[in-house]
Design an enzyme around this catalytic site. Structure first.
Site, PDB file in Angstrom:
ATOM      1  N   HIS A  85       0.598  -1.313   0.226  1.00  0.00           N
ATOM      2  CA  HIS A  85       0.045   0.021   0.107  1.00  0.00           C
ATOM      3  C   HIS A  85       0.709   0.963   0.087  1.00  0.00           C
ATOM      4  CE1 HIS A  85      -3.844   2.510   0.530  1.00  0.00           C
ATOM      5  NE2 HIS A  85      -3.014   2.958   1.507  1.00  0.00           N
ATOM      6  N   ASP A 164     -15.566   3.292   7.123  1.00  0.00           N
ATOM      7  CA  ASP A 164     -13.993   3.717   6.745  1.00  0.00           C
ATOM      8  C   ASP A 164     -14.390   4.789   5.541  1.00  0.00           C
ATOM      9  OD1 ASP A 164     -10.874   4.595   6.962  1.00  0.00           O
ATOM     10  OD2 ASP A 164     -10.943   3.288   5.083  1.00  0.00           O
ATOM     11  N   ARG A 171     -14.161  12.950   6.559  1.00  0.00           N
ATOM     12  CA  ARG A 171     -12.570  13.588   6.856  1.00  0.00           C
ATOM     13  C   ARG A 171     -12.455  14.730   5.987  1.00  0.00           C
ATOM     14  NH1 ARG A 171      -9.107   8.451   7.286  1.00  0.00           N
ATOM     15  NH2 ARG A 171      -7.312  10.200   7.368  1.00  0.00           N
ATOM     16  N   SER A 186      -7.450   4.073   9.183  1.00  0.00           N
ATOM     17  CA  SER A 186      -8.385   3.619   7.887  1.00  0.00           C
ATOM     18  C   SER A 186      -7.190   2.706   6.713  1.00  0.00           C
ATOM     19  CB  SER A 186      -7.727   5.484   7.624  1.00  0.00           C
ATOM     20  OG  SER A 186      -8.638   4.928   5.504  1.00  0.00           O
ATOM     21  N   LYS A 190      -8.421  -1.447   6.298  1.00  0.00           N
ATOM     22  CA  LYS A 190      -8.935  -1.885   4.341  1.00  0.00           C
ATOM     23  C   LYS A 190      -7.946  -2.906   4.368  1.00  0.00           C
ATOM     24  CE  LYS A 190      -8.286   2.546   3.198  1.00  0.00           C
ATOM     25  NZ  LYS A 190      -9.446   3.528   2.939  1.00  0.00           N
TER      26      LYS A 190
END
Ligand code: URA
Length: 427
Positions: A85, A164, A171, A186, A190
């Site tokens: 990620h 999320d 946000r 967050s 995931k």
């Protein structure tokens, strides 16, 4: 589940006191079901932004967001799974090459990706520049492709951590995106819900990243690695540079073209180096240390996997990529060394040309973007090309050119060498 009052929880966090596990479970659940109003959650997010959360609170928040939706399971696959990620940056197309490259070594890469918002691009938007390519797969299709090819890049289903999704949208419009506790929970909710066997994080640092300083980036990376450790998900992180853009382009089709160059053994040196480093780190977590990653880029094995991965999702890897009707080149005003190339400015220029969206659902131009002809440390003669701008709508040139004029600094003396990898975090 014990019931609480949202206002009491907001007061408690506003005063800098930690929240209990039961309070966190309740508020995340009640927000997801609509019992807690958006404005209350926005106030709590702002209190968290200013007061932060302890690691036990962040871990509980992460678990509560995972519990809000489905989890996936790749344990039926023969090969280990590892995911990567990136916290997002300009010209960051690494996922496109990384998934097929790692799959060459019998490690499956389930890459659930998103769309771009603001100045950073989204992996799905990039791949959709390829004619026919389809982002949405069923879980069964994803598992079949992972088993047969070993690499999938597709849209994350709506069922994964819905808390999320709702919170991120809130946000985004309340100035509370860049809080370490909220970003870490967050991302990790995931990734843990997705069920990958291990995870490598590419935490970007610099002008074009959420985290502008190495200290903040390190704090985010260490928090995410600790959340991974507590969830039995082996997680490591690289802190990598986003003061200048990565590679030689920002924009969807332009970045796919760069990805294909890398998969053919060429391409920009920084993108190739980061692809190799991240692949090595992923393979290390999967227990494969004795492999020659660069060779798989140079001898066509990664390209073969790419072609199979694109074809499996309906894409035509041989079809020409869409090209912009209008181009404009910006040249260097004086001779000298590039001492600064601001990633944020380049990302915003690409966005102004039509490559990005201002709000979810906006249309984007696959063809639009900025080609970057020189990077920090390069010497340029006056009049040589700095950027080529691409768009379908030439009325966009003026504001993109204005932004790019702020992006570059040219000096008589050479700047210190650019650093690509600032730090490795392995817990
Ligand atoms: N990416 C995410 O998925 N969540 C954040 O909060 C920031 C970046």
């Amino acid at each position: 589940m014990t019931r609480f009052t949202a206002v009491d929880i907001i007061h408690q966090k506003r005063a800098g006191q930690p929240l209990s596990a039961a309070q966190i479970d309740w508020i995340v659940h009640a927000f997801t079901t609509g019992e807690v109003a958006d404005e209350q959650m926005a106030a709590l997010a702002m209190a968290i932004y200013f007061q932060g959360m302890e690691i036990a609170e962040i871990a509980q928040w992460t678990s509560a967001m995972i519990a809000s939706g489905d989890t996936m399971d790749f344990s039926t696959l023969e090969n280990p799974t590892v995911d990567k990620h990136s916290t997002g940056g300009v010209g960051d197309n690494i996922t496109l090459m990384l998934a097929p490259l790692v799959a060459v070594f019998d490690v499956a890469v389930p890459q659930l990706s998103g769309r771009g918002l603001g100045h950073t691009g989204g992996t799905l938007d990039k791949l959709e520049a390829i004619p026919g390519w389809r982002a949405t797969l069923t879980t069964a299709e994803m598992l079949t492709q992972l088993g047969q090819i070993g690499a999938v890049i597709c849209a994350a289903g709506a069922g994964l951590a819905p808390a999320d999704k709702k919170l991120y949208a809130l946000r985004d419009i309340t100035g509370t995106v860049d809080a370490v506790a909220l970003i870490a929970s967050s991302i990790m909710s995931k990734k843990i819900a997705e069920g990958t066997g291990a995870l490598v994080l590419d935490v970007k640092v610099g002008a074009g990243a959420f985290m502008k300083t190495p200290e903040r980036a390190r704090e985010l990376a260490e928090t995410m690695c600790e959340l991974g450790r507590q969830a039995n998900l082996p997680t490591t992180a690289l802190l990598t540079d986003m003061s200048q853009p990565l590679g030689s382009a920002a924009g969807n089709a332009l970045e796919v073209a760069t990805a294909v160059e890398i998969l053919a053994g060429g391409g920009p040196a920084d993108t190739r180096q980061l692809t190799i480093e991240l692949a090595q780190e992923m393979l290390r977590l999967a227990g494969k240390t004795d492999v020659d990653v660069a060779a798989a880029l140079d001898d066509g094995r990664a390209m073969d996997k790419w072609r199979a991965m694109i074809a499996a999702q309906g894409g035509d890897a041989d079809a020409p990529l869409p090209k912009a009707r209008h181009r404009h080149t910006i040249t260097a005003p004086t001779s000298g060394y590039i001492s600064q190339l601001d990633a944020l400015a380049v990302g915003e220029a690409a966005w102004r040309l039509g490559a990005g969206r201002a709000k979810p659902g906006d249309a984007i131009q696959a063809e639009a973007g900025v080609q970057i002809h020189a990077k920090v440390g390069d010497y340029l003669r006056a009049g040589s090309a700095l950027f080529t701008l691409h768009t379908q709508t030439p009325e966009r040139f003026e504001s993109a050119i204005a932004r790019l004029h702020e992006a570059v600094n040219i000096t008589d003396t050479a700047p210190p060498p650019a650093v690509l990898i600032h730090e490795r975090i392995r817990r």
